[in-house]
Write a protein that holds these residues in place. Structure first.
Motif, mmCIF file in Angstrom:
data_model
loop_
_atom_site.group_PDB
_atom_site.id
_atom_site.type_symbol
_atom_site.label_atom_id
_atom_site.label_comp_id
_atom_site.label_asym_id
_atom_site.label_seq_id
_atom_site.Cartn_x
_atom_site.Cartn_y
_atom_site.Cartn_z
ATOM 1 N N ASP A 66 0.864 -1.180 0.000
ATOM 2 C CA ASP A 66 0.000 0.000 0.000
ATOM 3 C C ASP A 66 0.897 1.226 0.000
ATOM 4 O O ASP A 66 2.050 1.186 0.460
ATOM 5 C CB ASP A 66 -0.913 0.003 1.220
ATOM 6 C CG ASP A 66 -2.018 1.047 1.101
ATOM 7 O OD1 ASP A 66 -2.285 1.484 -0.024
ATOM 8 O OD2 ASP A 66 -2.602 1.413 2.139
ATOM 9 N N VAL A 67 0.382 2.308 -0.477
ATOM 10 C CA VAL A 67 1.131 3.561 -0.493
ATOM 11 C C VAL A 67 1.042 4.195 0.886
ATOM 12 O O VAL A 67 -0.052 4.359 1.434
ATOM 13 C CB VAL A 67 0.591 4.514 -1.569
ATOM 14 C CG1 VAL A 67 1.343 5.836 -1.530
ATOM 15 C CG2 VAL A 67 0.705 3.874 -2.945
ATOM 16 N N GLY A 68 2.188 4.554 1.455
ATOM 17 C CA GLY A 68 2.233 5.142 2.777
ATOM 18 C C GLY A 68 1.853 6.610 2.784
ATOM 19 O O GLY A 68 1.590 7.206 1.717
ATOM 20 N N PRO A 69 1.805 7.218 3.969
ATOM 21 C CA PRO A 69 1.411 8.627 4.073
ATOM 22 C C PRO A 69 2.312 9.570 3.293
ATOM 23 O O PRO A 69 1.877 10.644 2.858
ATOM 24 C CB PRO A 69 1.486 8.900 5.582
ATOM 25 C CG PRO A 69 1.365 7.546 6.220
ATOM 26 C CD PRO A 69 2.018 6.602 5.276
ATOM 27 N N ASP A 70 3.588 9.191 3.112
ATOM 28 C CA ASP A 70 4.532 10.055 2.390
ATOM 29 C C ASP A 70 4.606 9.726 0.906
ATOM 30 O O ASP A 70 5.476 10.236 0.190
ATOM 31 C CB ASP A 70 5.917 9.944 3.013
ATOM 32 C CG ASP A 70 6.440 8.516 3.019
ATOM 33 O OD1 ASP A 70 5.679 7.612 2.617
ATOM 34 O OD2 ASP A 70 7.591 8.308 3.449
ATOM 35 N N GLY A 71 3.729 8.853 0.409
ATOM 36 C CA GLY A 71 3.717 8.511 -1.006
ATOM 37 C C GLY A 71 4.655 7.394 -1.389
ATOM 38 O O GLY A 71 4.722 7.024 -2.567
ATOM 39 N N VAL A 72 5.389 6.807 -0.430
ATOM 40 C CA VAL A 72 6.323 5.721 -0.697
ATOM 41 C C VAL A 72 5.606 4.394 -0.477
ATOM 42 O O VAL A 72 4.832 4.239 0.474
ATOM 43 C CB VAL A 72 7.565 5.819 0.213
ATOM 44 C CG1 VAL A 72 8.498 4.633 -0.022
ATOM 45 C CG2 VAL A 72 8.294 7.122 -0.045
ATOM 46 N N LEU A 73 5.866 3.423 -1.345
ATOM 47 C CA LEU A 73 5.242 2.116 -1.234
ATOM 48 C C LEU A 73 5.685 1.419 0.058
ATOM 49 O O LEU A 73 6.885 1.371 0.370
ATOM 50 C CB LEU A 73 5.613 1.250 -2.440
ATOM 51 C CG LEU A 73 5.058 -0.173 -2.434
ATOM 52 C CD1 LEU A 73 3.534 -0.156 -2.592
ATOM 53 C CD2 LEU A 73 5.705 -1.014 -3.534
ATOM 54 N N VAL A 74 4.723 0.888 0.810
ATOM 55 C CA VAL A 74 5.000 0.102 2.015
ATOM 56 C C VAL A 74 4.711 -1.356 1.687
ATOM 57 O O VAL A 74 3.614 -1.698 1.248
ATOM 58 C CB VAL A 74 4.129 0.562 3.206
ATOM 59 C CG1 VAL A 74 4.386 -0.326 4.419
ATOM 60 C CG2 VAL A 74 4.408 2.018 3.535
ATOM 61 N N ARG A 75 5.714 -2.212 1.892
ATOM 62 C CA ARG A 75 5.588 -3.636 1.568
ATOM 63 C C ARG A 75 5.919 -4.464 2.812
ATOM 64 O O ARG A 75 6.929 -4.212 3.478
ATOM 65 C CB ARG A 75 6.521 -4.009 0.432
ATOM 66 C CG ARG A 75 6.574 -5.502 0.129
ATOM 67 C CD ARG A 75 7.560 -5.802 -0.974
ATOM 68 N NE ARG A 75 7.077 -5.314 -2.272
ATOM 69 C CZ ARG A 75 7.785 -5.383 -3.400
ATOM 70 N NH1 ARG A 75 9.011 -5.912 -3.376
ATOM 71 N NH2 ARG A 75 7.277 -4.928 -4.534
ATOM 72 N N ILE A 76 5.039 -5.437 3.105
ATOM 73 C CA ILE A 76 5.275 -6.358 4.221
ATOM 74 C C ILE A 76 5.152 -7.781 3.678
ATOM 75 O O ILE A 76 4.072 -8.184 3.228
ATOM 76 C CB ILE A 76 4.270 -6.167 5.368
ATOM 77 C CG1 ILE A 76 4.188 -4.706 5.816
ATOM 78 C CG2 ILE A 76 4.645 -7.056 6.559
ATOM 79 C CD1 ILE A 76 3.092 -4.436 6.835
ATOM 80 N N ASP A 77 6.238 -8.530 3.721
ATOM 81 C CA ASP A 77 6.183 -9.954 3.418
ATOM 82 C C ASP A 77 5.799 -10.698 4.695
ATOM 83 O O ASP A 77 6.408 -10.494 5.749
ATOM 84 C CB ASP A 77 7.534 -10.453 2.906
ATOM 85 C CG ASP A 77 7.833 -9.966 1.493
ATOM 86 O OD1 ASP A 77 6.877 -9.559 0.807
ATOM 87 O OD2 ASP A 77 9.012 -9.974 1.099
ATOM 88 N N ILE A 78 4.788 -11.562 4.609
ATOM 89 C CA ILE A 78 4.254 -12.267 5.782
ATOM 90 C C ILE A 78 4.475 -13.756 5.604
ATOM 91 O O ILE A 78 4.179 -14.325 4.545
ATOM 92 C CB ILE A 78 2.739 -11.978 5.957
ATOM 93 C CG1 ILE A 78 2.502 -10.475 6.122
ATOM 94 C CG2 ILE A 78 2.192 -12.747 7.167
ATOM 95 C CD1 ILE A 78 1.028 -10.094 6.123
ATOM 96 N N ILE A 79 4.997 -14.387 6.639
ATOM 97 C CA ILE A 79 5.158 -15.837 6.649
ATOM 98 C C ILE A 79 4.448 -16.383 7.877
ATOM 99 O O ILE A 79 4.453 -15.752 8.945
ATOM 100 C CB ILE A 79 6.649 -16.243 6.655
ATOM 101 C CG1 ILE A 79 6.783 -17.766 6.547
ATOM 102 C CG2 ILE A 79 7.369 -15.705 7.873
ATOM 103 C CD1 ILE A 79 8.202 -18.227 6.276
ATOM 104 N N VAL A 80 3.799 -17.548 7.740
ATOM 105 C CA VAL A 80 2.980 -18.129 8.808
ATOM 106 C C VAL A 80 3.598 -19.453 9.247
ATOM 107 O O VAL A 80 3.876 -20.317 8.406
ATOM 108 C CB VAL A 80 1.528 -18.359 8.329
ATOM 109 C CG1 VAL A 80 0.665 -18.889 9.468
ATOM 110 C CG2 VAL A 80 0.945 -17.066 7.772
ATOM 111 N N LEU A 81 3.790 -19.620 10.568
ATOM 112 C CA LEU A 81 4.330 -20.857 11.128
ATOM 113 C C LEU A 81 3.527 -21.263 12.357
ATOM 114 O O LEU A 81 2.990 -20.405 13.075
ATOM 115 C CB LEU A 81 5.805 -20.702 11.516
ATOM 116 C CG LEU A 81 6.832 -20.576 10.385
ATOM 117 C CD1 LEU A 81 8.224 -20.376 10.972
ATOM 118 C CD2 LEU A 81 6.799 -21.772 9.465
#
Length: 577
Positions: free
Chosen positions: A142-157
């Motif tokens: 998603d685009v953050g408040p400052d216009g920079v893309l925010v990326r979260i890689d999620i892994i489930v264990l």
């Protein structure tokens, strides 16, 4: 707790301003105009969002069911990801800036994580997350408040998966979320922390990415859990604990002693000097003074469940399956001390478990046929194990002299009462040092009428095997039957026995290799501090309810005294008898 957290919790004006700053708008691609929602942090979640980072390894939140912990942590993860360092990456021939983090979602099993953590995440960020492997991995963008893309890689264990330690060994993370953390082995939780500070997908960029923390949440676990030990006993450096306010409060009538529960609304919170319950507007769709989401649970939850799930207090269960959890009801079977007073002239019975840590439950059968456990004697010593308590080891004579005899003399006027103690059949085994069994020593050295439970005469010939041997199945079945009929009552003075009945006398959890996440339990009750007094109660019930003798009748001494009184008053002519 930091000064910032204290100010957030205690200064409503500062808190109000901060909540406005932390309002998050979440929309849906299907209809952004009608399905937009705003999130307002509760005070506890606001404290988590405002908490300091330096020197902190674990951030832990404990609160009642439904108070918004999981949603708050989802917001926290996004909030931290928006603070990640900016790096430039090239993907598919396109150069762009991104704040890139990697987060672990963990619960005791992957199945449980999918049904809780991922479900909650998808309710707020599902339109911005792509899941793969059904789902075991995902990516939020998603685009953050400052216009920079925010990326979260999620892994489930799953923390209890057979190869989880191997899966963690090569993992590189920037943060982690452990949901219902006490259900996960501490060894796994501690290993998760060692996998932080390692994630950097583009080291050639020259940017050192930030790492954050292991954030954990839970409903209040039992007193023996590693969470309680860390929070209240060890209090290690680098651990931050945020305790949420309860959903209901306990009130005790000063005259009758009857316990009732009231909602933790602003009125009752002020009376008890507590913070009001949180997340009320969300769970009920608007503020309701009776907070029916929680108060409706009071009629279906057991006493220990109310304690942990609603009152946010550490529980008494051991984490296994309580032996009597299907029949025990404290509201029905536990009675005030004044209703369990010693009835002079009625016979006194006891059930004793022999061994290195003896225990004895003492009571009387009332004329109405109900067995009342009135007092208990154990070797419990609250000073052992660094203040956590434990059992002192002593022989049966020392136990009688120091623990049991004072109760018999002071409460039952022994030896002026008719007393019979039914003991563990193992108490007949001879001691190699003194050549006497525990039962013989009590009889010969202390003059106590002790009977091995397997020597009790059965009520009828069809039950010849009922009292024979030392079968836990027979004893437990007898206690369960009388509990269902309401014939076995326990005084509030028998604290350790009450704890055993509430769940500390339990079938232990056994390791399962099936991978389905389901709990499995052993066939025999676990031997622990509460099993001795629980066994004593079983010996007493078995002998009283299955034996041929009627203990609801007055003692022989009482009958003889009544006879002498009637003769002395001229109401009976002894010459005509």
């Amino acid at each position: 707790m930091s000064d910032a957290i204290e100010m957030a919790l205690n200064d409503p004006r500062r808190l109000g301003r901060r909540l406005e700053e932390e309002k998050v708008e979440v929309g849906s691609d299907e209809d952004l105009t009608e399905k937009r929602r705003s999130y307002n942090a509760t005070r506890s979640v606001s404290a988590l969002l405002m908490s300091y980072d330096d020197g902190v390894m674990f951030k832990c939140m404990r609160g009642p069911v439904g108070n918004g912990k999981s949603v708050g942590i989802c917001m926290y993860i996004v909030h931290k990801a928006q603070q990640q360092e900016v790096m430039e990456v090239v993907e598919h021939g396109r150069r762009f800036k991104v704040r890139w983090s990697k987060c672990l979602f963990m619960r005791h099993s992957v199945k449980a994580s999918k049904e809780t953590q991922i479900t909650t995440w998808n309710q707020w960020f599902g339109d911005k997350t792509r899941w793969v492997s059904d789902p075991y991995e995902g990516r939020y963008e998603d685009v953050g408040p400052d216009g920079v893309l925010v990326r979260i890689d999620i892994i489930v264990l799953g923390a209890k998966a057979e190869n989880v330690m191997d899966d963690l060994q090569s993992l590189e993370l920037s943060m982690a979320w452990v949901n219902e953390a006490p259900q996960c082995p501490y060894k796994v939780v501690s290993r998760v922390y060692t996998r932080l500070k390692r994630f950097n997908p583009c080291p050639s960029s020259g940017v050192m990415l930030r790492w954050f923390h292991v954030v954990m949440d839970t409903n209040s676990p039992n007193e023996t859990s590693w969470w309680r030990r860390k929070e209240e006993v060890e209090k290690p450096r680098g651990w931050l604990f945020i305790v949420c306010p309860p959903a209901v409060l306990e009130e005790r009538d000063p005259v009758s002693g009857v316990v009732s529960y009231v909602p933790n609304d602003p009125e009752h919170a002020a009376k008890h000097h507590r913070r009001p319950a949180e997340n009320v507007r969300t769970i009920d769709g608007g503020f309701h003074p009776d907070m029916t989401y929680w108060t409706d649970m009071l009629s279906v939850l057991e006493e220990d469940e109310i304690r942990t799930l609603l009152m946010n207090q550490f529980g008494l269960s051991m984490g296994g399956l309580g032996v009597f959890s299907d029949v025990w009801n404290a509201a029905r079977h536990k009675i005030p001390a004044e209703q369990a007073q010693y009835m002079r002239g009625m016979r006194v019975v006891g059930g004793m478990d022999c061994g290195r840590t003896p225990a004895c439950l003492i009571g009387q059968m009332r004329p109405d046929g109900k067995l009342v456990a009135q007092r208990e004697a154990t070797t419990w010593n609250p000073k052992l194990n660094n203040g956590r308590g434990g059992l002192d080891r002593m022989d049966v004579v020392q136990f009688f002299d120091t623990r049991l005899r004072p109760i018999l003399v002071n409460y039952y006027d022994w030896p002026n009462c008719e007393l019979t103690i039914f003991a563990d059949p193992a108490g007949q085994n001879f001691n190699e040092v003194v050549s006497l069994s525990a039962i013989q020593r009590l009889r010969n050295e202390r003059g106590v009428n002790v009977v091995s439970c397997d020597k009790v005469q059965p009520m009828n010939s069809a039950e010849m095997d009922i009292t024979h041997g030392n079968s836990p199945e027979i004893r437990i079945a007898c206690v369960k039957r009388e509990l269902r009929l309401g014939n076995f009552l326990v005084s509030e003075e028998c604290q350790m026995f009450l704890e055993a009945m509430a769940g500390r006398y339990c079938f232990p959890v056994v390791r399962s290799r099936s991978g389905d996440g389901a709990e499995r339990y052993g066939d025999a009750p676990e031997k622990n501090e509460w099993s001795h007094i629980a066994d004593g109660g079983q010996y007493m019930c078995l002998a009283v309810f299955k034996g041929a003798e009627d203990y609801s009748r007055p003692s022989a001494r009482r009958l003889a005294a009544d006879y002498r009184s009637l003769v002395g008053n001229g109401m009976i002519n002894s010459a005509s008898l």
